[in-house]
Design an enzyme around this catalytic site. Structure first.
Site, mmCIF file in Angstrom:
data_model
loop_
_atom_site.group_PDB
_atom_site.id
_atom_site.type_symbol
_atom_site.label_atom_id
_atom_site.label_comp_id
_atom_site.label_asym_id
_atom_site.label_seq_id
_atom_site.Cartn_x
_atom_site.Cartn_y
_atom_site.Cartn_z
ATOM 1 N N SER B 29 -34.678 3.085 -47.759
ATOM 2 C CA SER B 29 -33.984 3.918 -48.714
ATOM 3 C C SER B 29 -34.183 5.361 -48.311
ATOM 4 C CB SER B 29 -34.523 3.658 -50.098
ATOM 5 O OG SER B 29 -33.452 3.587 -50.970
ATOM 6 N N CYS B 30 -33.749 6.298 -49.150
ATOM 7 C CA CYS B 30 -33.719 7.609 -48.531
ATOM 8 C C CYS B 30 -33.052 8.707 -49.306
ATOM 9 C CB CYS B 30 -32.921 7.453 -47.290
ATOM 10 S SG CYS B 30 -31.488 6.465 -47.690
ATOM 11 N N GLY B 31 -32.877 9.819 -48.581
ATOM 12 C CA GLY B 31 -32.026 10.901 -49.029
ATOM 13 C C GLY B 31 -30.788 10.918 -48.150
ATOM 14 N N HIS B 236 -28.779 12.032 -43.112
ATOM 15 C CA HIS B 236 -29.565 10.956 -43.705
ATOM 16 C C HIS B 236 -31.042 11.102 -43.365
ATOM 17 C CE1 HIS B 236 -31.175 6.908 -44.367
ATOM 18 N NE2 HIS B 236 -30.165 6.723 -45.175
ATOM 19 N N GLU B 237 -31.878 10.816 -44.335
ATOM 20 C CA GLU B 237 -33.329 10.873 -44.159
ATOM 21 C C GLU B 237 -33.866 9.540 -44.646
ATOM 22 O OE1 GLU B 237 -35.106 14.237 -44.024
ATOM 23 O OE2 GLU B 237 -36.936 13.110 -43.633
#
Lengths: 1107, 420
Positions: B29-31, B236-237
């Protein structure tokens, strides 16, 4: 959808782009011209009467038990929902059972935890759907009217009448054909395999002939033909057709006598069955209704309808437990794990399903079917009139084996009452010796012979018990007496008790005159956030985030209004008599990075406490535990599927989650492989009862141990499994004052139990040559599987995967936690804030502070608030003592746990979770200085504002995101618009919305009041009216409250919208709608009447309770 | 810390199932977000801003077993034509839009890398395209964490001219070549798991890796060049539940950057597999056989979603159309909605099941840049539009400094625009 078109050089609005795409083709006409539905689906289900004697034969053949009829089918048909039960599941796994088990029972449901949220299928029903299409699917890369050609089903349960219509279809696109799923009587695995091959072959041929609906049926069962387990036939065919590239050419419809419980239908659909007609279940329901076994007067037709309704509801629940909203995507999603099935069988017929301990093959599956078949068709004449007693849910003579036998309970209670260790050993022998019939996985493990050490060199009991905790049990599910007795006992031992969800009375934080303490060292943070205040958070040695519960993972809970007494309401910061709903997900944890954020929040408000995360064992729990470690949790708790519960649907107790042995071992392996084991402690719970249980848990990787059911037993619980009925005869799990008076437990009993377990553990340690528990943790090499040559099913189980010790490419890996988490250093902003606020903190001197803020500054205000409550108590400081003006974008959880006396103002905007668990104070958000946009048209704060707030005020000059004021129980707020699900699950407080609202406003709202400015007069179309009434604001008291709040909103934010309304009050007032929960109004009225009669509130709630 | 590979780990860092561990149950998941300029003019500032956004989302990502190995991040941008013209290439670059760029992760083993390169060249030519040449992408391995370095691939760019292909078919042909290459290397005896095509397009190029946001522009020196310009950047992170350094699972993928989880993945995979037999498309013609299997099942849920989306787009559906098909809104009786839209969703329900689960999906095909949410809006997204034509969308607000007087409007889900 938000779209930028770089060719047109503009932002394309959602409605424009979607309308354009939706009108590319005349889809609406295509639908109208091609839609096929089963006419009559809404007619009352016709009731098939069974021929005398035939039904019982079928029931035997498909393994119906008397218990199932009484405990499962009758309640479903009578009430239209799944039955509820309590306590944990202590029956044997299917693979250990000597009795023939349905293939269904070898599967467990998976559920969402941490990395995705479960859904609330009741309160958020609008996103759920049971619709599907049955028939031949066409090339997905093309679109023609004929692509929409299947049979549209509104839900996947077909009545006998429906199936007749399908068979009779004359539509060219819907040609149905029967395929028998039977194999020869007394056949073995080979016969079964051949029969399956025949089914597959036949299916291929029928598809080639143009049939689009394959009806697999076991209707033709007779003396010489045994039904193939329906799941095996359907899933096997599903996978066979996928491999052949034919799966989309035809639908698989199942006509089976086997399916009856929700879990059965869920499995069938989850493994690729399009629709099911459970004809024996229908006949049984009919029979129950006719013979008056339902307990209510109901026609067979009504009973059938209610039974189908119960299955539909159960399916929605099963899907939403995994966070899936449509049956269309649940179909074939295989959200299950097999336990006790041979890998070859799984690979072939249930491809890509996890099956980690091996188990039965086709031979055993055939044998189980044949055993059942012979009961229905005995070689010597007629079948017995009496069904098997069952015993899967309650211990029954001649039924399934349970660990908590009457004898075991008696021995344990006597042992702790008389402080008799020898008797305790008799009890543990009863539990541990499962040589006759195995129940648990751990019974299949044995210790290797090793060089012993003298007992006196082993870590003492006093030190070992510090690793013990009592399981989380909320005050509400068990009585106050029980809850406090456990806390006292655990505190005396230097061990930890757990508050459970639902808060804790602050009076318990004060020591008793004799030095005892009723304070729970562990405070739980559950999805309802009941009673989670700043004071609660700082009075914990450990804060435990409960992600799931063994007995009902992925589900919420509900404390019915009649159980919410004045005392419970006070502790939970709600209103007596008002129903309290815990949502299925934590609304601030939809994802792993959200969990990291909540952990950060908790460590900010209470930097002294360690933070733990409670997970439930399922395949993949190890990877989640690794994510939890990376989120900086100090401890992860792996709970077994067999943990207790105050009330859960029986199917959840029985069919979800896995034994802790698997979850724990997977967690240990995953943490080691990821080089994370040294930084996080691991705890385990789930029917731990003896020193041997603890020894095995330690060797598999746990360093701390939790006890639940056993603790209750020492205090008098006799496993009546009536917790959910409030009629506990021993006063343990009830709120009824008369029953509570019978409580006879003492702290000493619990203490003795813990010491006995520790003592017994020491004996195992001495034998195994371990001097300390730390040395022992994770030493799987000391264990070996105990092969059960004798048992026809259990001997196939292989536990070697559990015992594997993974490498991590880093020399000798750490097997237990060695690093202590260091306290996070204050961020520069926190440090500055603390320093500037010092005069207020120390001398209560008012201060005003101005600082810039950025989105990376998270949980601002919590550190300060924790300190305020620690120094000045829950009442905090006088209003406005500390005023902070921020400019910029506030990070997540701004103003979380805010304490009275603090006012935070942001000029700019703010992110998600603003005012989470706010306990007082004030938050003001206004657009930045110099901004020219209209505040009431723009979003200024994120999602999930005021989650679990218990006090304080919020003024927002702009629109908020989704789930505004979710589970708010005391804060008041004014906002200029909200997204979907506003005021969801609210139980108290006041919310004023002077702008647009999204859909599903007030879903699950049982208390508090909302005023919504609604010039469109269409608010009722966006409001969920299940629990609330809509009124105009006519009461002068209400009007005054609303006006006061708007005036303050204007004073704090200079809102143009508020000014417009206030300037022409008489014209705008009629446009306000008051949202009033029905429950709440009744409670308020009752309380007001009581006040008039000048009596205490307590009396009022007694009345509520007794009603 | 010395890092050895695990016995059950391949050169790309993927771990096989063993003991109770099964990689299928990994999550991430992420930013997520994007920066775009409405005027469509490429600017270096867009790339700089995107990296700034990534840095400001760093707390949503994670670092793994060693402190300097991120779980992965990256940016997907328009092919920076001016930049490629400024660097030394041993071939002549055709006009913008007349060439494609493959961002290729090659095995660290030199011989194997050469074989992979030769394979790609042969496939391009066999399919009728023209191999222009290779460019080694300058990278700074020294800044990587130990874990990231243990599986670091060699990064090279393959430039391809259309040759016999029409420009209209360019993207599709590059897709075919990529699928053929992926299928072929999998049959080799050697461990080719490091081989990965991050992007292969005449429109976009993908810079990603096992990096933290701060490492990204240092590791890929290209990103710092003032001529490295794009009108948009998808970003994306990542936060994964493991610490295994798998470069290919960093995001964005070729079309999407995904924050969330596909709960129904197994069912979606099975049904896509079942569909393969009936796939037919005039655009692909006989090439349709070359792109099977459609899904690379070794990828994450996000990667597999990207595979399916790519198929729908390559076969002619517009990107927003394909997104509406895969992530439909709820259209039940309780939802108020236009009759045509409801019909659209019901029609498509008969074609494909939803890829269900909480999600913010940012996507681009070079022309459209957008984002959508799951039907229940379970992941956050906020965006700001400025008066001078800049759009910033991300999991959080305030990720970029924008003067208050420059803000045209700001929004999030559930309000203003109807999201999903």
């Amino acid at each position: 959808m938000f779209l930028v078109d770089l060719k047109q050089k503009r932002v394309v609005p959602d409605n424009e782009i979607k309308a354009k795409i939706a009108r590319r083709r005349p889809y609406r006409h295509w639908l109208r011209d091609n839609r096929i539905v089963l006419r009559g689906m809404f007619a009352p289900a016709s009731s098939p009467a069974a021929k005398p004697g035939e039904l019982v034969r079928l029931q035997h053949t498909f393994g119906y038990t008397n218990e199932e009829l009484k405990m499962i089918l009758a309640p479903m048909a009578a009430r239209g929902q799944e039955p509820v039960g309590s306590m944990g599941n202590d029956a044997a796994l299917a693979v250990f059972s000597d009795r023939p088990q349905l293939l269904f029972s070898y599967f467990k449901q998976l559920f969402a935890q941490v990395t995705n949220p479960p859904i609330d299928p009741l309160r958020e029903e609008l996103v759920m759907s049971l619709e599907s299409f049955v028939g031949r699917e066409k090339n997905v890369l093309d679109e023609t009217p004929g692509h929409y050609g299947g049979l549209k089903l509104y839900h996947p349960i077909l009545t006998i009448e429906d199936l007749r219509r399908v068979r009779a279809s004359a539509h060219p696109g819907l040609k149905a054909v029967d395929i028998d799923i039977l194999f020869p009587a007394d056949g073995d695995g080979r016969d079964l395999e051949e029969a399956l091959e025949r089914v597959f072959r036949e299916a291929e041929e029928r598809i080639a002939e143009g049939y689009t609906i394959l009806i697999l049926t076991d209707r033709h069962v007779d003396e010489d033909h045994v039904p193939i387990p329906s799941l095996l036939a359907a899933s096997g065919l599903h996978h066979h057709l996928i491999r052949r590239g034919l799966r989309n050419d035809a639908a698989i419809v199942l006509e089976t006598g086997e399916a009856r419980e929700v879990m059965h239908f869920a499995l069938l659909i989850g493994y690729g069955t399009d629709a099911v007609c459970p004809y024996v279940a229908f006949k049984t329901v009919h029979d129950l209704a006719v013979t008056g076994m339902l307990g209510v007067d109901k026609s067979p037709e009504e009973a059938m309808d209610d039974y189908i309704t119960a299955i539909k509801k159960g399916l929605l629940k099963t899907m939403s437990r995994m966070g899936i909203s449509t049956i269309h995507s649940f179909f074939g999603s295989q959200i299950f794990e097999a336990i006790g099935i041979d890998k070859d069988v799984v690979d072939r017929y249930f491809t890509a399903t996890a099956s980690r301990i091996q188990g039965i093959g086709l031979d055993e599956i055939a044998r189980e079917s044949c055993m059942r078949h012979r009961k229905g068709f005995p070689k010597d004449g007629k079948p017995s009139k009496l069904l098997d007693p069952g015993g899967a849910y309650h211990e029954r003579r001649g039924g399934e084996k349970h660990l908590w036998t009457t004898e075991a309970i008696y021995k344990l209670q006597q042992a702790v009452r008389t402080n008799d260790y020898a008797l305790f050993k008799e009890y543990t022998r009863l539990i541990d010796d499962q040589s006759e019939q195995h129940v648990t996985l751990r019974s299949l493990l044995k210790f290797k012979k090793r060089e012993p050490v003298p007992l006196e060199e082993v870590e003492p009991v006093d030190s070992i018990v510090k690793r013990f905790v009592s399981a989380a049990m909320s005050f509400g599910s068990i009585s106050r007496e029980t809850h406090e007795t456990i806390a006292i006992a655990m505190n005396r031992l230097g061990a930890k008790s757990n508050s459970g969800e639902g808060g804790e009375d602050p009076a318990r934080y004060v020591l008793l005159p004799n030095g005892d303490s009723k304070r729970s060292a562990i405070k739980q943070i559950a999805s309802g956030r009941f009673g989670v205040t700043t004071e609660y958070a700082i009075n914990a040695d450990e804060l435990q985030i409960k992600i799931a519960q063994g007995a009902k993972p992925g589900e919420g809970g509900q404390l019915p209004g009649h159980k919410v007494t004045a005392e419970i309401a006070r502790v939970r910061h709600t209103t007596p008599g008002v129903t309290l709903i815990s949502p299925p997900p934590h609304h601030d944890i939809y994802s792993i990075e959200d969990l990291a954020q909540l952990i950060y929040d908790l460590k900010t408000v209470n930097p002294r406490a360690r933070v733990s995360v409670k997970l439930v064992s399922e395949v993949g729990v190890g990877t989640i535990a690794s994510g939890v470690a990376k989120a900086n949790a100090d401890m992860v708790l792996i709970s077994g599927h067999d943990g207790g519960t105050g009330a859960s649907p029986l199917s959840s107790i029985k069919h979800t989650g896995l034994p802790w042995e698997l979850g724990l071992a997977e967690t240990q392996q995953s943490l080691i492989q990821n080089r994370l084991r040294d930084r996080i402690r691991v705890q385990v719970d789930g029917q731990l009862k003896t020193g041997r249980d603890v020894a095995i848990a330690a060797l598999l990787g746990a360093e701390e141990f939790g006890f639940g059911t056993a603790v209750l037993v020492t205090l008098g619980c006799v496993l009546m499994r009536k917790c959910h009925l409030n009629s506990c005869p021993v006063g343990v799990a009830t709120q009824d004052p008369r029953l509570r008076a019978r409580f006879a437990g003492k702290p000493e009993y619990v203490e003795r139990f813990m010491r006995f377990v520790a003592q017994e553990l020491r004996e195992y340690m001495a034998e195994l040559g371990f001097r300390t528990v730390d040395e022992m943790v994770g030493r799987t090499d000391v264990l070996e599987p105990d092969r059960l040559e004798g048992h026809w099913k259990a001997s196939k189980v292989d536990l070697s995967a559990i015992l594997e010790l993974p490498a991590n490419g880093n020399g000798k890996p750490a097997l237990h936690a060695t690093r202590r988490h260091e306290r996070r250093a204050d961020t520069p902003l926190e440090a500055e804030l603390m320093q500037l606020a010092e005069p207020a903190l120390k001398h209560r001197k008012p201060v005003e502070i101005s600082l810039p803020i950025r989105n990376v500054d998270r949980t601002v205000g919590a550190r300060l608030s924790g300190e305020i409550v620690r120094l000045h108590g829950a009442k905090g400081l006088p209003d406005d003592t500390i005023r902070v003006n921020f400019t910029g974008s506030a990070g997540q959880s701004f103003g979380a746990f805010l304490a009275p006396g603090v006012t935070l103002k942001v000029s700019g905007d703010a992110n998600d979770y603003l005012g989470k668990s706010m306990s007082g104070g004030r938050i003001i958000v206004v657009p930045p200085e110099g901004a020219t946009f209209q505040p009431h048209d723009n979003v200024i704060v994120g999602n999930v504002v005021l989650y679990g707030a218990t006090g304080g005020e919020v003024y927002i000059n702009g629109i908020a995101g989704e789930r505004f004021a979710v589970r708010n129980s005391g804060a008041s707020a004014v906002v200029e618009g909200v997204g979907d699900h506003g005021c969801e699950y609210m139980t108290g407080g006041v919310v004023v919305v002077i702008g647009p609202t999204g859909n599903n406003f007030a879903a699950g709202m049982s208390g508090g009041i909302a005023y919504v400015y609604d010039p469109t007069e269409l608010f009722d179309t966006r409001c969920n009216l299940d629990m609330v009434d809509l009124e105009t604001v006519w009461d002068p008291e209400d009007e005054a409250q609303l006006r006061r709040m708007l005036e303050r909103h204007y004073a704090y934010t200079r809102s143009a919208r508020a000014k417009m309304i206030l300037d022409n009050w008489q014209a705008h007032l009629p446009l306000f709608v008051k949202v009033m929960p029905i429950d709440y109004r009744k409670s308020l009225e009752r309380m007001r009447m009581e006040e008039d009669r000048d009596r205490e509130t307590v009396a009022a709630t007694e009345e509520v309770y007794n009603a | 810390m010395a890092v050895d590979r695990l016995p059950y780990q391949n050169s790309a860092g993927f771990v096989k199932a063993h003991g109770l561990y099964d990689p299928r149950y990994e999550h991430d998941s992420c930013g997520v977000g994007f920066v775009a300029r409405l005027d469509g003019i490429p600017r270096h500032s867009v790339v700089v801003d995107a990296i700034q956004v990534l840095e400001n989302l760093e707390h949503r990502g994670a670092v793994g077993g060693d402190k300097s190995t991120g779980d992965g991040c990256g940016v997907l941008v328009q092919i920076p034509d001016a930049f490629f013209r400024s660097v030394e290439l041993d071939f002549v670059l055709p006009d913008p839009g007349q060439y494609g760029v493959g961002m290729i992760f090659l095995p660290s083993d030199k011989k194997l890398a050469h074989r992979c390169q030769a394979l790609l060249e042969n496939l391009v030519e066999a399919e009728g395209g023209e191999v222009l040449g290779w460019r080694e992408v300058p990278t700074r391995s020294g800044i990587l964490g130990e874990l990231a370095r243990s599986t670091e691939p060699r990064v090279a760019q393959l430039f391809v001219g259309p040759g016999e292909w029409s420009l209209e078919a360019f993207e599709r042909k590059l897709y075919v070549v990529r699928k053929l290459a992926e299928r072929e290397v999998r049959t080799w005896a050697e461990d080719t798991s490091q081989f990965y095509v991050a992007s292969f397009s005449s429109r976009t190029v993908n810079y990603k890796g096992m990096l933290t946001a701060r490492q990204l522009p240092t590791y890929f020196q290209d990103l710092k060049d003032p001529l490295f310009e794009s009108p948009f950047a998808l970003l994306h992170e990542r936060y994964s539940t493991n610490t295994l350094p798998t470069w290919s699972l960093a995001q964005p993928f070729r079309f999407v950057a995904h924050n969330g989880e596909i709960n129904t993945l197994r069912g979606n995979i099975n049904r896509m597999r079942a569909r393969e037999a009936t796939l037919a498309s005039e655009l692909f013609g006989e090439d349709i056989e070359k792109i099977k299997p459609i899904l690379d099942e070794s990828g994450s849920d996000s990667a597999i979603f990207d595979n399916a989306l790519e198929l729908l787009v390559m076969a002619g559906r517009s990107l927003p159309h394909a997104m509406m098909m895969m992530v439909p809104e709820a259209y039940g009786p309780k939802v108020s909605m236009s009759a045509d839209k409801r019909a659209f969703y019901e029609y498509h329900a008969a074609l494909m099941e939803p890829w269900d689960g909480p999600a913010t999906l940012a996507f681009t095909d070079g022309r459209y840049v957008g984002a959508t949410l799951d039907r229940n809006g379970l992941r956050p997204a906020r965006y700001t539009i400025t008066k001078d034509g800049c759009v910033v969308l991300a999991s959080e607000t305030g990720v970029l400094d924008i003067a208050p007087e420059n803000i045209l409007g700001a929004c999030g889900q559930g309000a203003c625009f109807s999201w999903i």
